[in-house]
Motif scaffolding. Structure first.
Motif, PDB file in Angstrom:
ATOM      1  N   ASN A   8      19.387 -39.954   0.488  1.00  0.00           N
ATOM      2  CA  ASN A   8      18.645 -40.524  -0.628  1.00  0.00           C
ATOM      3  C   ASN A   8      19.600 -39.931  -1.901  1.00  0.00           C
ATOM      4  O   ASN A   8      19.718 -38.740  -2.130  1.00  0.00           O
ATOM      5  N   ALA A   9      19.975 -40.913  -2.516  1.00  0.00           N
ATOM      6  CA  ALA A   9      21.046 -40.640  -3.756  1.00  0.00           C
ATOM      7  C   ALA A   9      20.191 -40.373  -5.056  1.00  0.00           C
ATOM      8  O   ALA A   9      19.189 -41.288  -5.137  1.00  0.00           O
ATOM      9  N   THR A  10      20.502 -39.638  -5.979  1.00  0.00           N
ATOM     10  CA  THR A  10      19.716 -39.246  -7.205  1.00  0.00           C
ATOM     11  C   THR A  10      20.559 -39.734  -8.333  1.00  0.00           C
ATOM     12  O   THR A  10      20.257 -39.175  -9.572  1.00  0.00           O
ATOM     13  N   HIS A  11      21.906 -40.072  -8.262  1.00  0.00           N
ATOM     14  CA  HIS A  11      22.648 -40.644  -9.448  1.00  0.00           C
ATOM     15  C   HIS A  11      23.585 -41.802  -9.003  1.00  0.00           C
ATOM     16  O   HIS A  11      23.950 -41.952  -7.748  1.00  0.00           O
ATOM     17  N   SER A  12      23.815 -42.558 -10.062  1.00  0.00           N
ATOM     18  CA  SER A  12      24.510 -43.867  -9.936  1.00  0.00           C
ATOM     19  C   SER A  12      25.547 -43.930 -10.877  1.00  0.00           C
ATOM     20  O   SER A  12      25.404 -43.542 -12.120  1.00  0.00           O
ATOM     21  N   ASN A  13      26.807 -44.320 -10.574  1.00  0.00           N
ATOM     22  CA  ASN A  13      27.973 -44.567 -11.781  1.00  0.00           C
ATOM     23  C   ASN A  13      27.698 -45.714 -12.549  1.00  0.00           C
ATOM     24  O   ASN A  13      28.125 -45.950 -13.671  1.00  0.00           O
ATOM     25  N   LYS A  14      26.771 -46.463 -12.236  1.00  0.00           N
ATOM     26  CA  LYS A  14      26.310 -47.613 -12.957  1.00  0.00           C
ATOM     27  C   LYS A  14      25.021 -47.538 -13.707  1.00  0.00           C
ATOM     28  O   LYS A  14      23.891 -47.031 -12.969  1.00  0.00           O
ATOM     29  N   ARG A  15      24.833 -47.582 -15.091  1.00  0.00           N
ATOM     30  CA  ARG A  15      23.668 -47.619 -15.814  1.00  0.00           C
ATOM     31  C   ARG A  15      22.926 -48.725 -15.817  1.00  0.00           C
ATOM     32  O   ARG A  15      23.296 -50.076 -15.808  1.00  0.00           O
ATOM     33  N   LYS A  16      21.566 -48.608 -15.614  1.00  0.00           N
ATOM     34  CA  LYS A  16      20.537 -49.640 -15.727  1.00  0.00           C
ATOM     35  C   LYS A  16      19.435 -49.438 -16.337  1.00  0.00           C
ATOM     36  O   LYS A  16      19.065 -48.317 -16.714  1.00  0.00           O
ATOM     37  N   ILE A  17      18.226 -50.592 -16.692  1.00  0.00           N
ATOM     38  CA  ILE A  17      17.461 -50.258 -17.435  1.00  0.00           C
ATOM     39  C   ILE A  17      16.053 -49.413 -16.177  1.00  0.00           C
ATOM     40  O   ILE A  17      16.103 -49.624 -15.166  1.00  0.00           O
ATOM     41  N   CYS A  18      15.549 -48.515 -16.992  1.00  0.00           N
ATOM     42  CA  CYS A  18      14.670 -47.612 -16.348  1.00  0.00           C
ATOM     43  C   CYS A  18      13.425 -48.682 -15.474  1.00  0.00           C
ATOM     44  O   CYS A  18      12.973 -49.478 -16.066  1.00  0.00           O
ATOM     45  N   GLN A  19      13.228 -48.363 -14.222  1.00  0.00           N
ATOM     46  CA  GLN A  19      12.613 -49.350 -13.365  1.00  0.00           C
ATOM     47  C   GLN A  19      11.096 -48.787 -13.269  1.00  0.00           C
ATOM     48  O   GLN A  19      10.274 -49.386 -12.758  1.00  0.00           O
ATOM     49  N   VAL A  20      10.736 -47.552 -13.700  1.00  0.00           N
ATOM     50  CA  VAL A  20       9.601 -46.962 -13.664  1.00  0.00           C
ATOM     51  C   VAL A  20       8.683 -47.820 -14.862  1.00  0.00           C
ATOM     52  O   VAL A  20       7.160 -47.622 -14.851  1.00  0.00           O
ATOM     53  N   ARG A  21       9.242 -48.099 -16.106  1.00  0.00           N
ATOM     54  CA  ARG A  21       8.659 -48.860 -17.146  1.00  0.00           C
ATOM     55  C   ARG A  21       7.527 -48.226 -17.752  1.00  0.00           C
ATOM     56  O   ARG A  21       6.721 -48.718 -18.270  1.00  0.00           O
ATOM     57  N   LEU A  22       7.731 -46.903 -17.914  1.00  0.00           N
ATOM     58  CA  LEU A  22       6.793 -45.762 -18.741  1.00  0.00           C
ATOM     59  C   LEU A  22       7.391 -45.506 -20.140  1.00  0.00           C
ATOM     60  O   LEU A  22       6.952 -44.585 -20.876  1.00  0.00           O
ATOM     61  N   CYS A  23       8.565 -46.330 -20.464  1.00  0.00           N
ATOM     62  CA  CYS A  23       9.346 -45.960 -21.669  1.00  0.00           C
ATOM     63  C   CYS A  23       9.584 -47.384 -22.362  1.00  0.00           C
ATOM     64  O   CYS A  23       8.809 -48.231 -22.185  1.00  0.00           O
ATOM     65  N   HIS A  24      10.347 -47.184 -23.152  1.00  0.00           N
ATOM     66  CA  HIS A  24      10.757 -48.395 -23.904  1.00  0.00           C
ATOM     67  C   HIS A  24      12.167 -49.139 -23.449  1.00  0.00           C
ATOM     68  O   HIS A  24      13.263 -49.196 -24.378  1.00  0.00           O
ATOM     69  N   ASN A  25      12.216 -49.313 -22.163  1.00  0.00           N
ATOM     70  CA  ASN A  25      13.430 -50.001 -21.592  1.00  0.00           C
ATOM     71  C   ASN A  25      14.543 -49.141 -21.855  1.00  0.00           C
ATOM     72  O   ASN A  25      15.676 -49.629 -22.169  1.00  0.00           O
ATOM     73  N   ASN A  26      14.439 -47.912 -21.315  1.00  0.00           N
ATOM     74  CA  ASN A  26      15.678 -46.929 -21.791  1.00  0.00           C
ATOM     75  C   ASN A  26      16.675 -47.167 -20.613  1.00  0.00           C
ATOM     76  O   ASN A  26      16.343 -47.744 -19.164  1.00  0.00           O
ATOM     77  N   LYS A  27      17.859 -46.999 -20.642  1.00  0.00           N
ATOM     78  CA  LYS A  27      19.118 -46.951 -19.756  1.00  0.00           C
ATOM     79  C   LYS A  27      19.245 -45.639 -19.293  1.00  0.00           C
ATOM     80  O   LYS A  27      19.138 -44.771 -19.756  1.00  0.00           O
ATOM     81  N   THR A  28      19.441 -45.648 -17.901  1.00  0.00           N
ATOM     82  CA  THR A  28      19.758 -44.494 -17.065  1.00  0.00           C
ATOM     83  C   THR A  28      20.668 -44.849 -15.981  1.00  0.00           C
ATOM     84  O   THR A  28      20.827 -45.900 -15.702  1.00  0.00           O
ATOM     85  N   ASN A  29      21.340 -43.718 -15.316  1.00  0.00           N
ATOM     86  CA  ASN A  29      21.962 -43.707 -14.171  1.00  0.00           C
ATOM     87  C   ASN A  29      21.162 -42.679 -13.160  1.00  0.00           C
ATOM     88  O   ASN A  29      21.855 -42.477 -12.144  1.00  0.00           O
ATOM     89  N   ASN A  30      20.142 -42.148 -13.315  1.00  0.00           N
ATOM     90  CA  ASN A  30      19.622 -41.225 -12.493  1.00  0.00           C
ATOM     91  C   ASN A  30      18.500 -42.147 -11.752  1.00  0.00           C
ATOM     92  O   ASN A  30      17.840 -43.129 -12.107  1.00  0.00           O
TER      93      ASN A  30
END
Length: 587
Positions: free
Chosen positions: A534-556
């Motif tokens: 199970n990976a916990t880090h990605s080199n590509k940033r995407k919008i947070c999929q948990v959606r408890l925020c304001h569409n923050n971008k992350t690579n975690n």
């Protein structure tokens, strides 16, 4: 026959004069009682010799005369000797009298200014503290704990001012930061992005294991070398105040650990930098056209940097009647005079007045001299001459010798030396180099070689802050001095690149051990049950999929559900990331 008789008469007259001189000498030694007997015997002997000369032939009388070592000079011989003793003299524009002389001569005993009476090599202090296989023991003599503590204190003050919190760093962390700089220089990656060095795919493992990239960038951002609260007061009297304290301490430590040999080179160093600075210099004849200029003195045999200071413009400590070149040389070699050493300089520094001042301190000078100097004869100033190629002209004035050598069809070299009294020319070679030119060629490269070694594995990186650029130069020169001390003290021959790698490893050992200990103490207990796939880090940033925020971008990535999770939607952020939804489901 008449000529022969005239010659015999001359010989007899000379013999009579010699006999009279001998008789006078003997008369002075005899007492008054024996004086009469001595005169009678002498007259009887002369009478007997006269009788023999009458009976014998003139030739036999000339042969049997008492012999005395005499030399009869003809008119031609006396003319040749007078011509040889008369020397051609010439007066320069400032009144200096030069006399022309021929090559050769008997050197005889060397003067006291040419006899080296010092001790060469590492000092006793360095020998007691440097240990084999412990490279940091040599480095810590140059960059000691005082410098590291001063950097730590100033860096923490700047970090707290910017972040407005209690930001701290440690001494092992500063040493590890310096170790990473040396490792980057040894890899010759000064122009490589930090992301490549910390990359798991492309970068060396040393950087990732030593320090986090963000931590390294943070220290690089906050690092300072003076206290901001005292800066304005120090700048009123010292333009170099932002970094002068660690530079002066570096020079002091370097002088305390090493004693140079007989020959020292004084020259300039242009540290390449385009940072905004009041004393940045432009030198078109250098490989790097812009930079900060330093005056350096180094040992010729080992290339150890002995002394140095930056050029800051007009120096208030410089006497008004003294040239800048003389002031620089006298200040650099002040700790090493009085021991019979020689100073080699280029045409910017060399002058008759400097040679005279150094001779008063039992130190000689050898260097090329510019043709526009007032103290030079006309032969050294002429742009066109009839000198054949590889020919030499020699002049002498007081305690200095001037050698004018034509190395190329349209180029001549003038070397002023207070070391040689006579100059010999090596005629076995086609170029027929004079002795003074050969000595200058063998001692002129001390500073140039040290600067070349510093640029080969430099820790320099792009920065707009000139104090940081000077700190990079200090680290480059300190690594060279530490390498020389380690080799000469322990006797271990090690390549400089290998020395830098091992030094970087030893500088970061303490911080790496503390970092591994902290990571093991704060390790997540659920991490042991999670699968390694199970990976916990990605080199590509995407919008947070948990959606408890304001569409923050992350690579975690969440360790359990493998969804992209930002910092706001993260429940636990230590070494892995678990989103809030997975935590609530498990509860």
């Amino acid at each position: 026959m008449s000529k022969r008789r005239e010659l015999l008469e001359k010989l007899t007259n000379i013999s009579e004069e010699c006999s009279d001189i001998e008789s006078d000498a003997t008369h002075s030694e005899l007492s008054s009682e024996n004086e009469a007997d001595y005169i009678q015997s002498e007259t009887s002997d002369t009478e007997d010799s006269d009788e023999e000369s009458i009976t014998n032939d003139e030739k036999e009388s000339a042969i049997n005369m008492p012999r005395k070592r005499c030399r009869v000079l003809s008119s031609s011989d006396s003319d040749e000797e007078t011509e040889h003793t008369v020397q051609e003299t010439e007066t320069a524009a400032d009144g200096t009298v030069w006399s022309k002389f021929d090559e050769g001569g008997i050197p005889g005993r060397l003067p006291s200014t040419c006899i080296f009476k010092g001790v060469k090599g590492p000092t006793g202090y360095a020998k007691r503290n440097i240990m084999a296989d412990n490279l940091i023991s040599a480095f810590s003599l140059i960059i000691d704990n005082y410098i590291i503590k001063h950097i730590k204190k100033c860096t923490e003050e700047e970090g707290r001012r910017i972040l407005r919190n209690d930001w701290t760093t440690t001494l092992p962390e500063i040493r590890a930061f310096i170790g990473i700089l040396y490792a980057r220089g040894a890899y010759e990656a000064k122009n490589l992005k930090l992301s490549y060095l910390w990359s798991a795919k492309w970068g060396p493992e040393f950087f990732r294991k030593t320090m986090a990239r963000e931590k390294f960038k943070e220290i690089l951002r906050f690092i300072r070398f003076d206290r901001r609260t005292e800066r304005s007061r120090h700048l009123q009297t010292n333009k170099f105040a932002l970094v002068s304290e660690i530079w002066d301490k570096f020079i002091e430590n370097s002088q305390a650990c090493y004693q140079p040999g007989q020959n020292i080179t004084v020259d300039e160093q242009l540290f390449p930098s385009k940072a905004r600075c009041r004393f940045t210099q432009s030198m078109p004849n250098k490989p790097n056209k812009f930079g900060i200029k330093f005056w350096l003195a180094s040992d010729v045999s080992s290339k150890y940097v002995l002394n140095g200071f930056p050029y800051l413009g007009k120096d208030e400590q410089q006497p008004s009647s003294m040239l800048l070149s003389e002031h620089v040389v006298l200040k650099l070699v002040e700790p090493y005079t009085g021991c019979g050493r020689n100073i080699t300089t280029d045409n910017f520094f060399t002058s008759m007045s400097l040679a005279t001042k150094l001779l008063a301190k039992q130190t000689t000078l050898v260097g090329t001299i510019r043709g526009n100097k007032r103290e030079l004869p006309k032969a050294a100033k002429q742009t066109k001459d009839n000198m054949p190629r590889f020919s030499t002209l020699l002049y002498k004035s007081e305690n200095c010798v001037l050698t004018i050598y034509k190395s190329k069809p349209n180029k001549r070299v003038a070397v002023l030396s207070s070391r040689q009294k006579f100059v010999k020319i090596d005629k076995s070679n086609k170029k027929m180099l004079p002795e003074s030119i050969q000595f200058y060629n063998s001692t002129k490269f001390g500073v140039d070689m040290a600067d070349q070694m510093a640029r080969k594995y430099t820790v320099k990186a792009s920065s707009c802050r000139w104090p940081l650029q000077i700190f990079f130069n200090i680290l480059d020169l300190a690594a060279i001095n530490a390498w020389i001390l380690y080799k000469e003290t322990t006797g271990i021959q090690i390549q400089r690149k290998e020395f830098l790698f091992q030094l970087a490893e030893q500088l970061s050992t303490e911080y790496r051990a503390a970092r591994q200990k902290n990571s093991s103490e704060h390790e997540d207990p659920q991490r042991s049950t999670a699968t390694s796939s199970n990976a916990t880090h990605s080199n590509k940033r995407k919008i947070c999929q948990v959606r408890l925020c304001h569409n923050n971008k992350t690579n975690n990535i969440c360790e359990k559900c493998q969804k992209y999770v930002c910092g706001r939607c993260t429940h636990k952020k230590i070494s892995t990331f678990i989103c809030i939804k997975c935590t609530n489901n498990n509860a």
